[in-house]
Motif scaffolding. Structure first.
Motif, PDB file in Angstrom:
ATOM      1  N   PRO A 161       0.837  -1.199   0.000  1.00  0.00           N
ATOM      2  CA  PRO A 161       0.000   0.000   0.000  1.00  0.00           C
ATOM      3  C   PRO A 161       0.876   1.255   0.000  1.00  0.00           C
ATOM      4  O   PRO A 161       1.932   1.274   0.619  1.00  0.00           O
ATOM      5  N   THR A 162       0.435   2.285  -0.709  1.00  0.00           N
ATOM      6  CA  THR A 162       1.197   3.526  -0.781  1.00  0.00           C
ATOM      7  C   THR A 162       0.615   4.519   0.204  1.00  0.00           C
ATOM      8  O   THR A 162      -0.601   4.697   0.238  1.00  0.00           O
ATOM      9  N   PRO A 163       1.455   5.169   1.005  1.00  0.00           N
ATOM     10  CA  PRO A 163       0.910   6.165   1.944  1.00  0.00           C
ATOM     11  C   PRO A 163       0.253   7.321   1.200  1.00  0.00           C
ATOM     12  O   PRO A 163       0.625   7.618   0.059  1.00  0.00           O
ATOM     13  N   GLU A 164      -0.721   7.955   1.870  1.00  0.00           N
ATOM     14  CA  GLU A 164      -1.426   9.117   1.300  1.00  0.00           C
ATOM     15  C   GLU A 164      -0.394  10.152   0.826  1.00  0.00           C
ATOM     16  O   GLU A 164       0.585  10.409   1.505  1.00  0.00           O
ATOM     17  N   GLY A 165      -0.591  10.707  -0.362  1.00  0.00           N
ATOM     18  CA  GLY A 165       0.344  11.727  -0.850  1.00  0.00           C
ATOM     19  C   GLY A 165       1.386  11.162  -1.810  1.00  0.00           C
ATOM     20  O   GLY A 165       1.944  11.883  -2.616  1.00  0.00           O
ATOM     21  N   GLU A 166       1.664   9.854  -1.710  1.00  0.00           N
ATOM     22  CA  GLU A 166       2.623   9.265  -2.654  1.00  0.00           C
ATOM     23  C   GLU A 166       1.869   8.621  -3.805  1.00  0.00           C
ATOM     24  O   GLU A 166       0.710   8.255  -3.680  1.00  0.00           O
ATOM     25  N   GLU A 167       2.581   8.470  -4.935  1.00  0.00           N
ATOM     26  CA  GLU A 167       1.899   7.924  -6.108  1.00  0.00           C
ATOM     27  C   GLU A 167       1.932   6.402  -6.107  1.00  0.00           C
ATOM     28  O   GLU A 167       2.957   5.797  -5.817  1.00  0.00           O
ATOM     29  N   ALA A 168       0.815   5.811  -6.448  1.00  0.00           N
ATOM     30  CA  ALA A 168       0.751   4.349  -6.515  1.00  0.00           C
ATOM     31  C   ALA A 168       0.736   3.913  -7.979  1.00  0.00           C
ATOM     32  O   ALA A 168       0.313   4.674  -8.851  1.00  0.00           O
ATOM     33  N   GLU A 169       1.192   2.688  -8.228  1.00  0.00           N
ATOM     34  CA  GLU A 169       1.167   2.177  -9.615  1.00  0.00           C
ATOM     35  C   GLU A 169      -0.225   1.656  -9.995  1.00  0.00           C
ATOM     36  O   GLU A 169      -0.550   1.558 -11.160  1.00  0.00           O
ATOM     37  N   LEU A 170      -0.985   1.285  -8.976  1.00  0.00           N
ATOM     38  CA  LEU A 170      -2.369   0.858  -9.205  1.00  0.00           C
ATOM     39  C   LEU A 170      -3.286   1.664  -8.280  1.00  0.00           C
ATOM     40  O   LEU A 170      -3.037   1.706  -7.080  1.00  0.00           O
ATOM     41  N   VAL A 171      -4.305   2.290  -8.833  1.00  0.00           N
ATOM     42  CA  VAL A 171      -5.293   2.974  -7.996  1.00  0.00           C
ATOM     43  C   VAL A 171      -6.640   2.286  -8.202  1.00  0.00           C
ATOM     44  O   VAL A 171      -7.130   2.171  -9.332  1.00  0.00           O
ATOM     45  N   VAL A 172      -7.202   1.791  -7.097  1.00  0.00           N
ATOM     46  CA  VAL A 172      -8.524   1.171  -7.153  1.00  0.00           C
ATOM     47  C   VAL A 172      -9.543   2.209  -6.695  1.00  0.00           C
ATOM     48  O   VAL A 172      -9.460   2.694  -5.565  1.00  0.00           O
ATOM     49  N   LEU A 173     -10.466   2.562  -7.565  1.00  0.00           N
ATOM     50  CA  LEU A 173     -11.539   3.478  -7.189  1.00  0.00           C
ATOM     51  C   LEU A 173     -12.762   2.628  -6.865  1.00  0.00           C
ATOM     52  O   LEU A 173     -13.348   1.991  -7.749  1.00  0.00           O
ATOM     53  N   ASN A 174     -13.086   2.584  -5.589  1.00  0.00           N
ATOM     54  CA  ASN A 174     -14.195   1.752  -5.123  1.00  0.00           C
ATOM     55  C   ASN A 174     -15.428   2.654  -5.057  1.00  0.00           C
ATOM     56  O   ASN A 174     -15.588   3.411  -4.118  1.00  0.00           O
TER      57      ASN A 174
END
Ligand code: 5AD
Ligand code: SF4
Length: 454
Positions: A43-56
């Motif tokens: 998991p990526t901390p808030e503010g950092e960019e993730a390679e996968l973003v799941v929009l639930n």
């Protein structure tokens, strides 16, 4: 064990799950995060960019659904030359399916609320260049395929029931979440025990129509939600039990009685009414009227006089007249809600109300919503002010904004900020005896009296 999927090859290694909407989505979001972590992603901390973003996502009102597309656009722009892989999960995914790929070509995965246990495989397929979608609605395969719970906040959600058979004429839930299913008793007791072992002190049982839950206890006897609550009451480290959302027509005598008998069952009831007008309630297909709703509240109050009542309201349902709206205001005054959620009617594609005559002008809805929220705000403030001077236990959930201050919840689900000489010894997850000293419409301030031994 070698697992298929995303940790091999060029798939994303980091993820973020962003949940919109109801508490069931929060629960699903946590489970998706656990699933991805179990497959080796971080998991990526808030503010950092993730390679996968799941929009639930949430589809309950138009604005909730539109948020998805603006968020997808934002992610694409913010990612520059390397935008993240976007997975659309939740009720928008269920309602719109593969059409999402046409409207938002940067989306890689579409997964519905009943098939998110397949998320890692879908992500792997998307990483290989496919557009991967799954919006099947198998009965309850999902839960069995999810990893066991290992971590929990002091207050945890536990989905016990999903789907809805009520078909209120304005609502998309029966279409996006499907028919009512109850998770089996033994699976729920297992998950609750694990949550408690992982640090939960309060469990909120979730369901779109939670009091329709039915199951069989360990001796094979048919039980309802009150039976499940009684079984959870016996878990020693669990201090508090809550449930939401209830439908007036599925409230049983046993559930009402539980509020007088089960010490761990908190004095709080979320019982949506939607409108105070019997004609509107009929057009909404609510199958209860204002009088039967008020009688039900009286029965809860007879066994638990201090119970905090919460509700949901819709203003501007098609055909709602001024006089009918006034009936809603009268019902609000008759109940004296501790808390409530109120919404402008939003026509949802495929629901009967979207086709009805008499759609209400936006400015009329705005004015009604303002008046309703002012009335609800007065009642919340009055409820909170009536708590001042009381002593109660607070379950500590996090540090407050000021140094030495903590934030927790009272038995009546009020947010309580507290500090005081004993505050230095307090930890997240503690049960603390507090004296309530001052009240606003959304929170209270308190003073620590003592730590309650676990
Ligand atoms: N428009 C506005 N509010 C709605 N709700 C459900 N469907 C709609 C709609 N189409 C509200 C109801 C429900 C809550 C979860 O959302 O009040 O209880
Ligand atoms: Fe929607 Fe009505 Fe079911 Fe609630 S009871 S989820 S409002 S259809």
């Amino acid at each position: 064990m070698r697992q298929s999927g995303i940790t091999q090859g060029a798939g994303p290694k980091t993820f973020r799950v962003k949940s919109f909407g109801c508490q069931m989505n929060m629960y699903d979001g946590e489970r998706m995060a656990e699933l991805l972590a179990a497959r080796g992603m971080s998991p990526t901390p808030e503010g950092e960019e993730a390679e996968l973003v799941v929009l639930n996502t949430c589809h309950i009102r138009e604005r909730s659904a539109e948020k998805v597309y603006s968020e997808i656009g934002r992610l694409r722009k913010a990612g520059g030359a390397h935008p993240p892989m976007v997975a659309v999960a939740g009720c928008v995914a269920q309602a719109e399916g593969e059409e999402i790929f046409a409207r938002a070509p940067s989306v890689g995965v579409v997964v519905g609320p009943q098939s998110y246990h397949r998320l890692p495989e879908l992500v792997a397929r998307a990483a290989a260049g496919e557009r991967a979608a799954d919006t099947d609605m198998p009965a309850d395969a999902k839960f069995a395929a999810l990893p066991k719970r290992r971590r929990s906040a002091p207050s945890a959600f536990l989905t016990v029931q999903e789907g809805c058979d009520k078909f209120c004429t304005y609502c998309v839930v029966p279409y996006t979440r499907g028919a009512e299913i109850s998770r089996p008793f033994s699976a729920l007791m297992d998950e609750a025990e694990r949550l408690v072992d992982a640090g939960a002190r309060e469990v909120t049982l979730l369901g779109q129509n939670v009091n329709a839950w039915t199951g069989e206890d360990r001796r094979g006897r048919a039980i309802g939600l009150d039976g499940l609550i009684a079984a959870l009451d016996s878990l020693p480290q669990l201090h508090r039990i809550r449930y939401t959302t209830s439908h007036p027509n599925d409230v049983t005598e046993g559930l009402i009685a539980a509020h007088g008998e089960v010490g761990k069952l908190m004095p709080y009831l979320h019982l949506p009414v939607q409108s105070g007008s019997n004609r509107v309630l009929k057009a909404m297909n609510r199958s209860h009227d204002g009088e039967s709703y008020l009688l039900l509240i009286e029965r809860f109050r007879a066994v638990r006089p201090d119970i905090a009542i919460s509700g949901d309201f819709i203003v501007g349902f098609p055909g709602e007249s001024d006089a009918e709206f006034e009936e809603t205001l009268r019902l609000v005054d008759a109940v004296g809600y501790a808390q409530a959620y109120s919404f402008k009617y939003s026509p949802r594609p495929g629901t009967p109300a979207a086709q009805m005559q008499g759609q209400i002008a936006p400015e009329v809805m705005d004015e009604r919503l303002q008046r309703l929220q002012a009335a609800l705000g007065r009642h919340s403030l009055a409820f909170n002010q009536a708590s001042v001077g009381r002593r109660c236990t607070v379950l500590v959930e996090r540090a407050g904004r000021r140094p030495g201050q903590w934030l927790g919840k009272s038995p009546w689900l009020q947010s309580v900020y507290f500090s005081g000489p004993g505050a230095a010894a307090v930890r997240i997850g503690d049960m603390v005896e507090v004296e309530l000293a001052a009240a606003g419409p959304n929170s209270l301030e308190g003073r620590v009296l003592e730590l309650v031994p676990a």
